[in-house]
Design a protein around this motif. Structure first.
Motif, PDB file in Angstrom:
ATOM      1  N   ASP A 198       0.839  -1.206   0.000  1.00  0.00           N
ATOM      2  CA  ASP A 198       0.000   0.000   0.000  1.00  0.00           C
ATOM      3  C   ASP A 198       0.869   1.250   0.000  1.00  0.00           C
ATOM      4  N   THR A 199       2.072   1.114   0.535  1.00  0.00           N
ATOM      5  CA  THR A 199       3.035   2.216   0.560  1.00  0.00           C
ATOM      6  C   THR A 199       3.751   2.243  -0.780  1.00  0.00           C
ATOM      7  N   PRO A 200       3.922   3.426  -1.388  1.00  0.00           N
ATOM      8  CA  PRO A 200       4.689   3.481  -2.644  1.00  0.00           C
ATOM      9  C   PRO A 200       6.093   2.885  -2.451  1.00  0.00           C
ATOM     10  N   VAL A 201       6.530   2.129  -3.438  1.00  0.00           N
ATOM     11  CA  VAL A 201       7.850   1.496  -3.411  1.00  0.00           C
ATOM     12  C   VAL A 201       8.647   2.025  -4.600  1.00  0.00           C
ATOM     13  N   LEU A 202       9.733   2.725  -4.301  1.00  0.00           N
ATOM     14  CA  LEU A 202      10.612   3.249  -5.346  1.00  0.00           C
ATOM     15  C   LEU A 202      11.750   2.255  -5.545  1.00  0.00           C
ATOM     16  N   ILE A 203      11.827   1.701  -6.743  1.00  0.00           N
ATOM     17  CA  ILE A 203      12.903   0.765  -7.062  1.00  0.00           C
ATOM     18  C   ILE A 203      13.997   1.527  -7.802  1.00  0.00           C
ATOM     19  N   ASP A 204      15.209   1.394  -7.292  1.00  0.00           N
ATOM     20  CA  ASP A 204      16.382   2.000  -7.925  1.00  0.00           C
ATOM     21  C   ASP A 204      17.133   0.877  -8.632  1.00  0.00           C
ATOM     22  N   PHE A 205      16.938   0.754  -9.948  1.00  0.00           N
ATOM     23  CA  PHE A 205      17.706  -0.212 -10.729  1.00  0.00           C
ATOM     24  C   PHE A 205      19.083   0.398 -10.968  1.00  0.00           C
ATOM     25  N   HIS A 206      20.122  -0.286 -10.484  1.00  0.00           N
ATOM     26  CA  HIS A 206      21.471   0.283 -10.557  1.00  0.00           C
ATOM     27  C   HIS A 206      22.487  -0.822 -10.837  1.00  0.00           C
TER      28      HIS A 206
END
Length: 98
Positions: A11-19
């Protein structure tokens, strides 16, 4: 991949950092993401995904360049962008979908 699906089904936004470890711009992005997390605290989860260690996830989301940010909520991809992003730009996107 199953664990990844559990993470983005929030439910919480999840920011994925593809690195990637070899990526210079990714090293610039890392401290900016720390500032974002510090400012938004529990309003967002930030997860780093190494594309070299997780090629299946990178392929599924067609990540061709790093860094690439992707925002998920309840398992849905809401937004993505490649390149180094500034703190206020990232915060604005997260708040738009929070």
């Amino acid at each position: 991949m199953g664990n990844f699906n559990n993470i983005i089904n929030s439910d919480t936004p999840v920011l994925i950092d593809f690195h990637a470890l070899w990526c210079g711009p990714c090293k610039v992005q890392a401290p900016i993401l720390k500032e974002v997390k510090h400012e938004l605290n529990e309003a967002v989860k930030i997860i780093k995904i190494d594309v070299d260690k997780n090629p299946a996830i990178a392929a599924k989301y067609q990540v061709r360049g790093v860094p690439t940010m992707a925002l998920f909520k309840n398992g849905k991809l809401l937004w993505r962008q490649s390149g180094v992003l500034q703190k206020n730009d990232i915060i604005q996107v997260i708040r738009q979908y929070a």
